[in-house]
Enzyme design. Structure first.
Site, PDB file in Angstrom:
ATOM      1  N   ILE A  12       0.726  -1.235  -0.011  1.00 21.94           N
ATOM      2  CA  ILE A  12       0.017  -0.143   0.233  1.00 21.94           C
ATOM      3  C   ILE A  12       0.855   1.124   0.050  1.00 21.94           C
ATOM      4  CG2 ILE A  12      -1.586   1.139   1.322  1.00 21.94           C
ATOM      5  CD1 ILE A  12      -2.753  -1.257  -0.176  1.00 21.94           C
ATOM      6  N   CYS A 140      -9.732  -2.537   2.186  1.00 22.23           N
ATOM      7  CA  CYS A 140      -9.853  -2.802   0.591  1.00 22.23           C
ATOM      8  C   CYS A 140     -11.423  -3.401   0.410  1.00 22.23           C
ATOM      9  CB  CYS A 140      -8.967  -3.619  -0.029  1.00 22.23           C
ATOM     10  SG  CYS A 140      -8.709  -5.312   0.906  1.00 22.23           S
ATOM     11  N   GLY A 195     -19.327  -6.330   7.633  1.00 21.40           N
ATOM     12  CA  GLY A 195     -20.393  -5.402   7.796  1.00 21.40           C
ATOM     13  C   GLY A 195     -20.100  -4.538   8.968  1.00 21.40           C
ATOM     14  N   HIS A 220     -10.287  -9.478  -4.897  1.00 27.85           N
ATOM     15  CA  HIS A 220     -11.430 -10.007  -4.029  1.00 27.85           C
ATOM     16  C   HIS A 220     -12.543  -9.966  -5.048  1.00 27.85           C
ATOM     17  CE1 HIS A 220      -9.189  -9.376  -0.327  1.00 27.85           C
ATOM     18  NE2 HIS A 220      -9.287  -8.127  -0.585  1.00 27.85           N
TER      19      HIS A 220
HETATM   20  P1  NAD Z   1       3.136  -4.784   3.489  1.00 30.63           P
HETATM   21  O1  NAD Z   1       3.723  -5.895   4.310  1.00 30.63           O
HETATM   22  O2  NAD Z   1       3.115  -4.961   1.943  1.00 30.63           O
HETATM   23  O3  NAD Z   1       3.922  -3.294   3.806  1.00 30.63           O
HETATM   24  C1  NAD Z   1       4.178  -2.906   5.163  1.00 30.63           C
HETATM   25  C2  NAD Z   1       5.632  -2.310   4.894  1.00 30.63           C
HETATM   26  O4  NAD Z   1       5.813  -1.689   6.194  1.00 30.63           O
HETATM   27  C3  NAD Z   1       6.690  -3.264   4.593  1.00 30.63           C
HETATM   28  O5  NAD Z   1       7.443  -2.720   3.661  1.00 30.63           O
HETATM   29  C4  NAD Z   1       7.337  -3.260   6.140  1.00 30.63           C
HETATM   30  O6  NAD Z   1       8.984  -3.735   5.994  1.00 30.63           O
HETATM   31  C5  NAD Z   1       7.252  -2.070   6.536  1.00 30.63           C
HETATM   32  N1  NAD Z   1       7.292  -1.937   8.089  1.00 30.63           N
HETATM   33  C6  NAD Z   1       7.100  -2.913   9.047  1.00 30.63           C
HETATM   34  N2  NAD Z   1       7.279  -2.684  10.353  1.00 30.63           N
HETATM   35  C7  NAD Z   1       7.509  -1.203  10.278  1.00 30.63           C
HETATM   36  C8  NAD Z   1       7.601  -0.092  11.041  1.00 30.63           C
HETATM   37  N3  NAD Z   1       7.945  -0.415  12.396  1.00 30.63           N
HETATM   38  N4  NAD Z   1       8.131   1.153  10.505  1.00 30.63           N
HETATM   39  C9  NAD Z   1       8.047   1.273   9.168  1.00 30.63           C
HETATM   40  N5  NAD Z   1       7.760   0.503   8.307  1.00 30.63           N
HETATM   41  C10 NAD Z   1       7.430  -0.845   8.779  1.00 30.63           C
HETATM   42  O7  NAD Z   1       1.707  -4.559   4.096  1.00 30.63           O
HETATM   43  P2  NAD Z   1       0.563  -4.068   3.133  1.00 30.63           P
HETATM   44  O8  NAD Z   1      -0.212  -4.792   2.447  1.00 30.63           O
HETATM   45  O9  NAD Z   1       0.960  -2.655   2.404  1.00 30.63           O
HETATM   46  O10 NAD Z   1      -0.710  -3.274   4.409  1.00 30.63           O
HETATM   47  C11 NAD Z   1      -0.291  -2.287   5.037  1.00 30.63           C
HETATM   48  C12 NAD Z   1      -1.727  -1.687   5.752  1.00 30.63           C
HETATM   49  O11 NAD Z   1      -2.630  -1.733   4.821  1.00 30.63           O
HETATM   50  C13 NAD Z   1      -2.300  -2.780   6.757  1.00 30.63           C
HETATM   51  O12 NAD Z   1      -2.912  -2.208   7.779  1.00 30.63           O
HETATM   52  C14 NAD Z   1      -3.165  -3.605   5.714  1.00 30.63           C
HETATM   53  O13 NAD Z   1      -4.376  -4.243   6.460  1.00 30.63           O
HETATM   54  C15 NAD Z   1      -3.713  -2.590   5.154  1.00 30.63           C
HETATM   55  N6  NAD Z   1      -4.312  -2.816   3.435  1.00 30.63           N
HETATM   56  C16 NAD Z   1      -3.522  -3.803   2.943  1.00 30.63           C
HETATM   57  C17 NAD Z   1      -4.307  -4.188   1.727  1.00 30.63           C
HETATM   58  C18 NAD Z   1      -3.647  -5.288   0.760  1.00 30.63           C
HETATM   59  O14 NAD Z   1      -4.381  -5.756   0.137  1.00 30.63           O
HETATM   60  N7  NAD Z   1      -2.348  -5.411   0.833  1.00 30.63           N
HETATM   61  C19 NAD Z   1      -5.507  -3.581   1.151  1.00 30.63           C
HETATM   62  C20 NAD Z   1      -6.009  -2.512   2.066  1.00 30.63           C
HETATM   63  C21 NAD Z   1      -5.570  -2.500   3.337  1.00 30.63           C
END
Ligand code: NAD
Length: 355
Positions: A12, A140, A195, A220
């Site tokens: 993200i 998402c 929900g 999804h």
């Molecule tokens: P991800 O694991 O792909 O990316 C997270 C990044 O943060 C990684 O690069 C990791 O190394 C880094 N990180 C870990 N600890 C850290 C810290 N203390 N400080 C700074 N960086 C740090 O995760 P993502 O899929 O991008 O998800 C991030 C958020 O977005 C989550 O809350 C997730 O639920 C939400 N989200 C994800 C998706 C999806 O499908 N991937 C969709 C919508 C929302």
């Protein structure tokens, strides 16, 4: 200019960073990485200043030959808003740091709703969230549901929405996730948490969800049934949804039959990373029986929350109205897929009942 930092440069975060950099009223001050891996290299290649997310790892970046601009604390002092894109639960742990630097923060949907003053979706949340000092962009799936259910509720009234979510097992880069040979109820309990999460942005909407995980990575899929308070025709619902800028109605004659071809289409029309920022609704699935609406939609989990993050930033740090922000975000990113093959559904042919 709104000065923005992105803390957590993963699935993200890297997309949010690119979207921020594309806005005329925002400056991407920098992004953080925990270690000097390929993601850090990519950030530098894209011209983004890199900050060490963990103070005592500065030397590791230097040793790897990746120049850094400072630590996360330096980044927080240099920005008007930080967008936390860390893995679920880490955002909550980062909150005291943001508070200590007095930096307004945006969190992601993996955090509990209580992490921020309000949950946010540009189509769902009312404008009063502009009073908030922190926002949580809903997940998402919740983003996809809110975008769909808000206009239906406004136009026809939603008596009850029932949605089955077939969730992707993991993102394409997540080699360790699954399942690889099953379709797993997840959570097994019904209704699922999705929900109630919709209710964080559409508090009065009656919606029950059930969820499964499937061995796919692209998107999804939602199977949607909404009992409406009035009885529009299927054509009227198609017309309503086609007027929503963040919904893409997939025309049957496009020959798009699933997430694979959808992503192929997105990449071929020039979308970065093949991203689909819009919900993708199968036009021919839109069907009203009495007051019951049925449809299928797909949601690109890596991308649909990205424009919402941009609007959330403006909600925290500018006076722009919601609709002005949405228009600007859509224009700068190129949101609003409109297939040349769209025909309002008139080209549809009946599907044989052989499957
Ligand atoms: P991800 O694991 O792909 O990316 C997270 C990044 O943060 C990684 O690069 C990791 O190394 C880094 N990180 C870990 N600890 C850290 C810290 N203390 N400080 C700074 N960086 C740090 O995760 P993502 O899929 O991008 O998800 C991030 C958020 O977005 C989550 O809350 C997730 O639920 C939400 N989200 C994800 C998706 C999806 O499908 N991937 C969709 C919508 C929302």
């Amino acid at each position: 200019m709104i000065r923005v930092g992105v803390n957590g440069y993963g699935t993200i975060g890297k997309r949010v960073a690119d979207a921020v950099a594309a806005q005329p009223d925002m400056e991407l001050v920098g992004v953080t990485k925990t270690s000097p891996n390929y993601g850090a290299e990519v950030a530098l290649r894209r011209g983004y200043d890199l900050y060490a997310a963990i103070d005592d790892r500065v030397d590791e970046f230097e040793a790897a030959g990746l120049g850094i601009a400072g630590t996360v604390a330096d980044l927080l002092d240099a920005v008007d808003v930080v967008v936390d894109c860390c893995p679920s639960g880490i955002g909550e742990r980062n909150r005291p740091l943001y508070d200590a630097h007095d930096t307004p923060a945006i969190y992601q949907g993996g955090e509990d709703a209580g992490v921020a003053d309000a949950s946010f979706n540009a189509r769902g949340s009312d404008e009063s969230v502009t009073d908030a000092d922190s926002l949580r962009v809903v997940s998402c799936n919740t983003t996809g549901l809110s975008r769909l259910l808000a206009p239906l509720d406004e136009a026809y009234g939603v008596e009850k929405a029932r949605v089955t979510l077939v969730r992707r097992g993991g993102d394409p880069s997540e080699t360790g996730r699954g399942p690889i040979n099953d379709i797993v109820p997840d959570p097994t309990t019904v209704p699922s948490h999705h929900g109630p999460d919709v209710n964080t942005v559409l508090p009065d909407l009656a919606v029950d969800t059930a969820a499964l995980k499937a061995p796919v990575t692209a998107m999804h899929t939602h199977s949607v049934n909404v009992t409406l308070q009035t009885a529009p025709t299927s054509a009227e619902v198609r017309e309503l949804l086609s007027g929503e800028s963040r919904l893409f109605l997939i025309p049957e004659r496009a020959g798009i039959d699933g997430a694979g071809t959808l992503k192929d289409y997105a990449a071929d029309v020039g979308r970065p990373r093949g991203d689909l920022w819009e919900n993708c609704v199968w036009e021919e699935s839109i069907s009203v029986q009495d007051r019951d609406l049925y449809l299928f939609q797909n949601v690109h989990q890596e991308a649909d929350v990205v424009p919402e993050n941009i609007d959330a930033i403006r909600s925290l740090a500018s006076d722009l109205s919601r609709s002005e922000s949405v228009d600007r975000t859509n224009e700068t990113l190129g949101i609003g897929l409109d297939s040349l093959l769209s025909d309002g559904g008139t080209g549809r042919t009946p599907t044989p009942a052989d499957d």
